[in-house]
Design a protein around this motif. Structure first.
Motif, short mmCIF file in Angstrom:
data_model
loop_
_atom_site.label_atom_id
_atom_site.label_comp_id
_atom_site.label_asym_id
_atom_site.label_seq_id
_atom_site.Cartn_x
_atom_site.Cartn_y
_atom_site.Cartn_z
N THR A 51 7.54 16.01 0.53
CA THR A 51 6.47 15.04 0.27
C THR A 51 7.16 13.76 -0.15
O THR A 51 8.03 13.76 -1.03
N TYR A 52 6.83 12.67 0.52
CA TYR A 52 7.49 11.41 0.23
C TYR A 52 6.48 10.27 0.22
O TYR A 52 5.36 10.40 0.68
N LEU A 53 6.90 9.16 -0.33
CA LEU A 53 6.05 7.99 -0.50
C LEU A 53 6.46 6.92 0.50
O LEU A 53 7.63 6.59 0.61
N THR A 54 5.49 6.38 1.25
CA THR A 54 5.77 5.26 2.13
C THR A 54 5.07 4.03 1.59
O THR A 54 3.95 4.11 1.09
N LEU A 55 5.74 2.91 1.68
CA LEU A 55 5.18 1.64 1.24
C LEU A 55 5.01 0.75 2.46
O LEU A 55 5.90 0.63 3.28
N GLN A 62 0.86 -1.17 0.00
CA GLN A 62 0.00 0.00 0.00
C GLN A 62 0.90 1.23 0.00
O GLN A 62 1.82 1.33 0.81
N ALA A 63 0.67 2.14 -0.93
CA ALA A 63 1.49 3.35 -1.04
C ALA A 63 0.70 4.54 -0.49
O ALA A 63 -0.48 4.69 -0.78
N ARG A 64 1.39 5.35 0.31
CA ARG A 64 0.77 6.55 0.87
C ARG A 64 1.70 7.74 0.70
O ARG A 64 2.90 7.63 0.92
N LEU A 65 1.13 8.87 0.30
CA LEU A 65 1.91 10.10 0.27
C LEU A 65 1.92 10.69 1.67
O LEU A 65 0.88 10.82 2.31
N GLU A 66 3.12 11.01 2.15
CA GLU A 66 3.29 11.60 3.48
C GLU A 66 3.89 12.99 3.31
O GLU A 66 4.62 13.25 2.36
N HIS A 67 3.60 13.85 4.25
CA HIS A 67 4.18 15.20 4.27
C HIS A 67 4.98 15.35 5.55
O HIS A 67 4.56 14.93 6.61
#
Length: 131
Positions: free
Chosen positions: A115-119, A13-18
Protein backbone atom coordinates in the motif's frame (compact mmCIF):
# COMPACT_ATOMS: atom_id res chain seq x y z
CA UNK A 1 21.59 31.16 -5.58
CA UNK A 2 18.87 30.87 -2.97
CA UNK A 3 15.30 30.38 -3.94
CA UNK A 4 12.43 31.11 -1.67
CA UNK A 5 9.42 28.83 -1.50
CA UNK A 6 6.26 30.12 -3.17
CA UNK A 7 4.00 32.10 -0.83
CA UNK A 8 1.20 29.57 -1.28
CA UNK A 9 2.26 25.94 -1.61
CA UNK A 10 0.85 24.11 -4.59
CA UNK A 11 -1.99 21.92 -3.37
CA UNK A 12 -1.68 18.24 -4.05
CA UNK A 13 -4.06 15.38 -3.90
CA UNK A 14 -3.02 12.25 -1.98
CA UNK A 15 -4.38 8.81 -2.85
CA UNK A 16 -3.75 5.44 -1.28
CA UNK A 17 -2.88 2.88 -3.95
CA UNK A 18 -2.62 -0.89 -3.69
CA UNK A 19 -0.17 -2.90 -5.71
CA UNK A 20 2.46 -5.61 -5.54
CA UNK A 21 6.18 -5.08 -5.06
CA UNK A 22 8.03 -7.38 -7.45
CA UNK A 23 11.71 -7.85 -6.70
CA UNK A 24 14.48 -10.03 -8.08
CA UNK A 25 17.73 -10.22 -6.11
CA UNK A 26 21.00 -11.96 -6.99
CA UNK A 27 23.34 -13.25 -4.29
CA UNK A 28 26.87 -14.41 -4.94
CA UNK A 29 30.28 -14.96 -3.38
CA UNK A 30 31.87 -12.09 -5.32
CA UNK A 31 29.92 -9.53 -3.27
CA UNK A 32 29.84 -11.46 0.01
CA UNK A 33 26.28 -12.68 -0.62
CA UNK A 34 24.96 -9.14 -0.26
CA UNK A 35 21.73 -8.87 -2.28
CA UNK A 36 22.18 -7.21 -5.66
CA UNK A 37 18.94 -5.89 -7.20
CA UNK A 38 18.20 -7.25 -10.67
CA UNK A 39 14.61 -6.08 -11.12
CA UNK A 40 12.21 -3.98 -9.04
CA UNK A 41 8.68 -2.99 -10.09
CA UNK A 42 5.31 -2.12 -8.67
CA UNK A 43 2.64 -4.20 -10.40
CA UNK A 44 -1.12 -3.69 -10.27
CA UNK A 45 -2.51 -7.20 -9.74
CA UNK A 46 -1.43 -10.57 -8.30
CA UNK A 47 -1.91 -12.18 -11.72
CA UNK A 48 0.40 -9.64 -13.37
CA UNK A 49 3.07 -10.27 -10.71
CA UNK A 50 2.92 -14.05 -11.13
CA UNK A 51 2.91 -13.70 -14.92
CA UNK A 52 6.14 -11.68 -14.67
CA UNK A 53 7.82 -14.32 -12.49
CA UNK A 54 6.69 -17.08 -14.87
CA UNK A 55 8.00 -15.30 -17.95
CA UNK A 56 11.37 -14.68 -16.29
CA UNK A 57 11.57 -18.32 -15.21
CA UNK A 58 10.87 -19.50 -18.75
CA UNK A 59 13.97 -17.65 -19.91
CA UNK A 60 16.07 -18.58 -16.87
CA UNK A 61 17.91 -21.38 -18.70
CA UNK A 62 20.34 -18.71 -19.89
CA UNK A 63 21.27 -17.99 -16.26
CA UNK A 64 23.30 -21.16 -15.95
CA UNK A 65 20.88 -23.21 -13.88
CA UNK A 66 21.90 -26.66 -12.76
CA UNK A 67 19.67 -29.40 -14.28
CA UNK A 68 17.75 -29.91 -11.02
CA UNK A 69 17.06 -26.18 -10.69
CA UNK A 70 16.03 -25.92 -14.35
CA UNK A 71 13.48 -28.68 -13.68
CA UNK A 72 12.18 -26.79 -10.62
CA UNK A 73 11.89 -23.57 -12.64
CA UNK A 74 10.01 -25.37 -15.41
CA UNK A 75 7.64 -27.02 -12.93
CA UNK A 76 6.97 -23.73 -11.13
CA UNK A 77 6.31 -21.77 -14.31
CA UNK A 78 4.54 -24.35 -16.50
CA UNK A 79 2.99 -27.06 -14.34
CA UNK A 80 1.04 -25.22 -11.66
CA UNK A 81 3.77 -24.55 -9.12
CA UNK A 82 2.74 -20.89 -9.30
CA UNK A 83 -0.85 -21.52 -8.11
CA UNK A 84 -0.06 -21.49 -4.35
CA UNK A 85 1.87 -18.23 -4.85
CA UNK A 86 -1.09 -16.63 -6.62
CA UNK A 87 -3.41 -17.79 -3.82
CA UNK A 88 -1.04 -16.33 -1.19
CA UNK A 89 -1.05 -12.93 -2.93
CA UNK A 90 -4.85 -12.94 -3.08
CA UNK A 91 -4.85 -13.58 0.70
CA UNK A 92 -2.55 -10.59 1.17
CA UNK A 93 0.53 -12.72 1.93
CA UNK A 94 3.97 -12.45 0.30
CA UNK A 95 5.43 -15.21 -1.84
CA UNK A 96 8.79 -16.02 -3.37
CA UNK A 97 11.05 -18.49 -5.09
CA UNK A 98 14.80 -19.11 -4.86
CA UNK A 99 16.86 -20.91 -7.51
CA UNK A 100 20.47 -21.97 -7.07
CA UNK A 101 22.88 -21.10 -9.84
CA UNK A 102 26.32 -22.51 -10.47
CA UNK A 103 29.33 -21.47 -8.35
CA UNK A 104 27.25 -20.82 -5.21
CA UNK A 105 25.17 -17.99 -6.63
CA UNK A 106 21.40 -17.83 -6.37
CA UNK A 107 18.45 -15.74 -7.51
CA UNK A 108 15.44 -14.82 -5.42
CA UNK A 109 12.09 -13.68 -6.78
CA UNK A 110 9.72 -12.14 -4.25
CA UNK A 111 6.34 -10.48 -4.49
CA UNK A 112 4.51 -8.83 -1.64
CA UNK A 113 1.37 -6.75 -1.30
CA UNK A 114 2.02 -3.06 -0.96
CA UNK A 115 0.00 0.00 0.00
CA UNK A 116 1.56 3.26 -1.06
CA UNK A 117 0.72 6.94 -1.31
CA UNK A 118 0.64 8.83 -4.61
CA UNK A 119 0.68 12.60 -4.79
CA UNK A 120 -0.74 14.40 -7.78
CA UNK A 121 -2.02 17.85 -8.66
CA UNK A 122 -5.66 18.36 -7.71
CA UNK A 123 -8.25 17.70 -10.36
CA UNK A 124 -9.80 20.77 -11.86
CA UNK A 125 -13.49 21.01 -10.95
CA UNK A 126 -14.48 23.85 -13.24
CA UNK A 127 -14.33 23.76 -17.05
CA UNK A 128 -11.75 25.89 -18.80
CA UNK A 129 -13.00 28.99 -20.47
CA UNK A 130 -12.52 29.07 -24.19
CA UNK A 131 -11.62 32.30 -25.90
Amino acid sequence: MRTTPPPHPTPTQARLEHGYRFEVLRYGPTNGFVPEPVDLRILATPREAIRTVRSQLRSSHVLGLAPREATRALYWSEHGGWLPALAALHRGEPCGLVLLLRKGRHLEWSVRPLTYLTLSPPECTHPRRRG
